[in-house]
Design an enzyme around this catalytic site. Structure first.
Site, PDB file in Angstrom:
ATOM      1  N   ASP A 104       0.895  -0.759   0.029  1.00  0.00           N
ATOM      2  CA  ASP A 104      -0.307  -0.275   0.286  1.00  0.00           C
ATOM      3  C   ASP A 104       0.785   1.114   0.405  1.00  0.00           C
ATOM      4  O   ASP A 104       1.994   1.029   0.836  1.00  0.00           O
ATOM      5  CB  ASP A 104      -1.477   0.037   1.291  1.00  0.00           C
ATOM      6  CG  ASP A 104      -1.745   0.693   0.818  1.00  0.00           C
ATOM      7  OD1 ASP A 104      -1.945   1.396   0.328  1.00  0.00           O
ATOM      8  OD2 ASP A 104      -3.162   1.168   2.267  1.00  0.00           O
ATOM      9  N   ASP A 280      -8.214  -6.250   2.519  1.00  0.00           N
ATOM     10  CA  ASP A 280      -7.353  -7.059   3.077  1.00  0.00           C
ATOM     11  C   ASP A 280      -7.466  -6.364   4.745  1.00  0.00           C
ATOM     12  O   ASP A 280      -8.496  -5.353   4.835  1.00  0.00           O
ATOM     13  CB  ASP A 280      -5.847  -6.328   3.073  1.00  0.00           C
ATOM     14  CG  ASP A 280      -6.005  -4.305   3.000  1.00  0.00           C
ATOM     15  OD1 ASP A 280      -6.211  -4.025   2.312  1.00  0.00           O
ATOM     16  OD2 ASP A 280      -4.883  -3.882   4.256  1.00  0.00           O
ATOM     17  N   CYS A 318     -12.141 -25.495  13.333  1.00  0.00           N
ATOM     18  CA  CYS A 318     -11.522 -24.918  12.403  1.00  0.00           C
ATOM     19  C   CYS A 318     -10.311 -25.905  12.015  1.00  0.00           C
ATOM     20  O   CYS A 318     -10.023 -26.796  13.167  1.00  0.00           O
ATOM     21  CB  CYS A 318     -10.944 -23.861  12.720  1.00  0.00           C
ATOM     22  SG  CYS A 318      -9.632 -22.888  12.915  1.00  0.00           S
ATOM     23  N   CYS A 320      -6.619 -24.787  11.719  1.00  0.00           N
ATOM     24  CA  CYS A 320      -5.325 -23.965  11.768  1.00  0.00           C
ATOM     25  C   CYS A 320      -4.747 -24.659  12.740  1.00  0.00           C
ATOM     26  O   CYS A 320      -4.680 -25.892  13.609  1.00  0.00           O
ATOM     27  CB  CYS A 320      -5.408 -22.808  12.322  1.00  0.00           C
ATOM     28  SG  CYS A 320      -6.055 -22.962  13.827  1.00  0.00           S
ATOM     29  N   CYS A 323      -6.723 -24.718  16.903  1.00  0.00           N
ATOM     30  CA  CYS A 323      -7.497 -25.920  16.586  1.00  0.00           C
ATOM     31  C   CYS A 323      -6.960 -27.331  15.944  1.00  0.00           C
ATOM     32  O   CYS A 323      -7.471 -28.228  17.346  1.00  0.00           O
ATOM     33  CB  CYS A 323      -8.757 -25.493  15.289  1.00  0.00           C
ATOM     34  SG  CYS A 323      -9.324 -24.015  16.072  1.00  0.00           S
ATOM     35  N   HIS A 350      -5.123 -18.468  14.287  1.00  0.00           N
ATOM     36  CA  HIS A 350      -6.405 -19.022  13.746  1.00  0.00           C
ATOM     37  C   HIS A 350      -7.066 -17.988  13.179  1.00  0.00           C
ATOM     38  O   HIS A 350      -7.726 -17.972  11.862  1.00  0.00           O
ATOM     39  CB  HIS A 350      -7.335 -18.672  15.307  1.00  0.00           C
ATOM     40  CG  HIS A 350      -8.377 -19.593  15.714  1.00  0.00           C
ATOM     41  ND1 HIS A 350      -9.156 -20.630  15.426  1.00  0.00           N
ATOM     42  CD2 HIS A 350      -9.110 -18.329  15.371  1.00  0.00           C
ATOM     43  CE1 HIS A 350     -10.221 -20.570  15.353  1.00  0.00           C
ATOM     44  NE2 HIS A 350     -10.339 -18.953  15.848  1.00  0.00           N
TER      45      HIS A 350
HETATM   46  N1  GUN Z   1      -6.618   1.486   3.268  1.00  0.00           N
HETATM   47  C1  GUN Z   1      -7.599   1.362   3.708  1.00  0.00           C
HETATM   48  N2  GUN Z   1      -8.467   2.422   2.768  1.00  0.00           N
HETATM   49  C2  GUN Z   1      -7.333   3.216   2.275  1.00  0.00           C
HETATM   50  C3  GUN Z   1      -7.210   3.963   1.135  1.00  0.00           C
HETATM   51  O1  GUN Z   1      -7.842   4.761   0.600  1.00  0.00           O
HETATM   52  N3  GUN Z   1      -6.073   4.604   0.987  1.00  0.00           N
HETATM   53  C4  GUN Z   1      -5.233   4.135   1.018  1.00  0.00           C
HETATM   54  N4  GUN Z   1      -3.838   3.724   0.189  1.00  0.00           N
HETATM   55  N5  GUN Z   1      -4.934   2.932   1.627  1.00  0.00           N
HETATM   56  C5  GUN Z   1      -5.763   2.331   2.535  1.00  0.00           C
HETATM   57 ZN    ZN Z   2      -8.530 -22.544  15.061  1.00  0.00          ZN
END
Ligand code: GUN
Ligand code: ZN
Length: 387
Positions: A104, A280, A318, A320, A323, A350
């Site tokens: 990111d 994410d 689960c 993992c 577990c 987990h």
């Molecule tokens: N992670 C969660 N929201 C955002 C976003 O609006 N921009 C960026 N770059 N990362 C994020």
């Molecule tokens: Zn688990």
């Protein structure tokens, strides 16, 4: 730099092959091809902000079923620095994870909690408050140079993520800046084995979202798109009002769509139905370190005294290491109460496995054309309301 050149890279690099389309919802399965392997979608990406999924060996992360992980350009640029990572052979070698990595941009980190931030058309200036407090000036071109040094497989454009609530004028300005920066990132980015994704902003305003998307589509042929600016304090229904039509009706079908910073299981299941492909979130690992487990019963707070004598594992469904290994809730309660490292490690494994296994079931349901039923069953399950 000795980057692979286009002729040395596979022909299908950064192609997104759609392998199944659910008949009744917008959910689809796909494969995104990177230089470090294929990413099946829909996918959840565990977060390893500072080039580590906290507490876990990369081999353990892989054993949980992770196909791609996330790092953060801003944090790595501050410490240990992009030049150091490049000197060590790039971020994959540095952290010993040889699978796909997405970085990111740091737009979110800089904007979400920095009171010293100043925005200009040129770029952003801020104090690195978590580090030495020095004033940093960053342009989109700087951001791309850092991402190229780190060598992730996918990098995100520099963007501005406005909080919520915000005035429409403020969000419109964030769209304008993010559009300008998206274009400058597109023009500055050169690394052939790294995909650059644009980011759609626009808050809870459909017209701004569409303007943001249209500008990105005009300025380049991005191999994928982030959807930013959600999960910033709005309630779920407010998010879906713009997210669902944006994804289902307006975003290009042949590119992966990545809903940034969202990792709540119920939101994943619903966003997939609109056609989101990638997610994410720090939620599974951050809450794990605070003693919380995801389960088919909803969230469990292992600090709670009700687990003191509980001989069951975290979740009987689960597989993992916690577990499958037979670690009881009573034992994990003890570890968490004592602040033992193993507590956070078992809970992190987990929770990551919980989300990755959920996405495996999501992909199987789409591939078999029964996602609508899967979605209804999920919404009726005890966990759905608790997330
Ligand atoms: N992670 C969660 N929201 C955002 C976003 O609006 N921009 C960026 N770059 N990362 C994020
Ligand atoms: Zn688990």
């Amino acid at each position: 730099a000795a980057w692979p050149q286009p002729g040395e890279l596979p022909d299908n690099l950064f192609h997104f092959d759609i392998t199944a389309q659910d008949p009744k919802t917008h959910a689809r399965c796909g494969v995104f091809h990177t230089a470090h392997g294929d990413v099946p979608t829909p996918i959840f990406m565990p977060v390893g902000t500072k080039a580590t999924v906290k507490g876990l060996m990369p081999s353990q992360v892989a054993d949980l079923g992770a196909k791609i992980i996330l790092n953060n350009t801003y944090h790595l640029a501050m410490r240990p620095g992009a030049d150091l990572v490049a000197e060590m052979g790039g971020v994959h070698k540095f952290m010993r994870w040889n699978g796909p990595i997405l970085t990111d941009s740091g737009g979110f980190q800089v904007f979400s909690h920095n009171e010293f931030m100043k925005l200009t058309n040129e770029g952003v200036s801020f104090r690195a408050i978590e580090y030495d407090g020095a004033r940093i000036r960053w342009t989109p071109e700087d951001n791309m140079a850092i991402a190229e040094k780190l060598g992730s497989d996918i990098c995100m454009q520099l963007d501005q993520c406005p909080g919520y609530p915000a005035t429409k004028a403020y969000v419109a300005r964030a769209v304008e800046l993010s559009s300008m920066w998206g274009e400058r990132c597109w023009n500055a980015h050169t690394r052939p084995d790294q995909a650059l994704f644009g980011i759609v902003q626009g808050g809870m305003h459909m017209d701004l979202r569409l303007r943001s998307l249209a500008h990105l589509e005009e300025c380049g042929d991005f191999p994928g798109y982030g959807i930013g600016g959600y999960s910033v304090g709005e309630d779920h229904e407010t998010m879906y009002e713009t997210l669902e039509p944006l994804v289902a009706e307006h975003m290009p079908k042949n590119k992966p769509r990545y809903l940034m910073g969202v990792g709540n299981p119920t939101t994943l299941v619903r966003a997939v139905a609109s056609g989101v492909d990638m997610f994410d979130c720090v939620l599974p690992t951050r809450t794990a370190r605070m003693g919380t487990a995801f389960s088919s019963e909803g969230r469990l707070n292992l600090k709670n005294a009700r687990f003191k004598h509980d001989q069951r594992v975290l979740d009987e469904h689960c597989d993992c290491p916690a577990c499958a290994g037979g670690f009881t809730r009573a034992y994990i309660h003890h570890l968490v109460r004592q602040g033992e490292m193993l507590g956070g490690i078992l809970l992190s494994q987990h929770n990551i496995r919980y989300l990755l296994a959920l996405m495996e079931r999501v992909r199987a349901a789409i591939a078999q054309g029964r996602y609508e039923q899967f979605y209804r069953d999920w919404m009726d399950s005890p966990a759905a309301n608790d997330f």
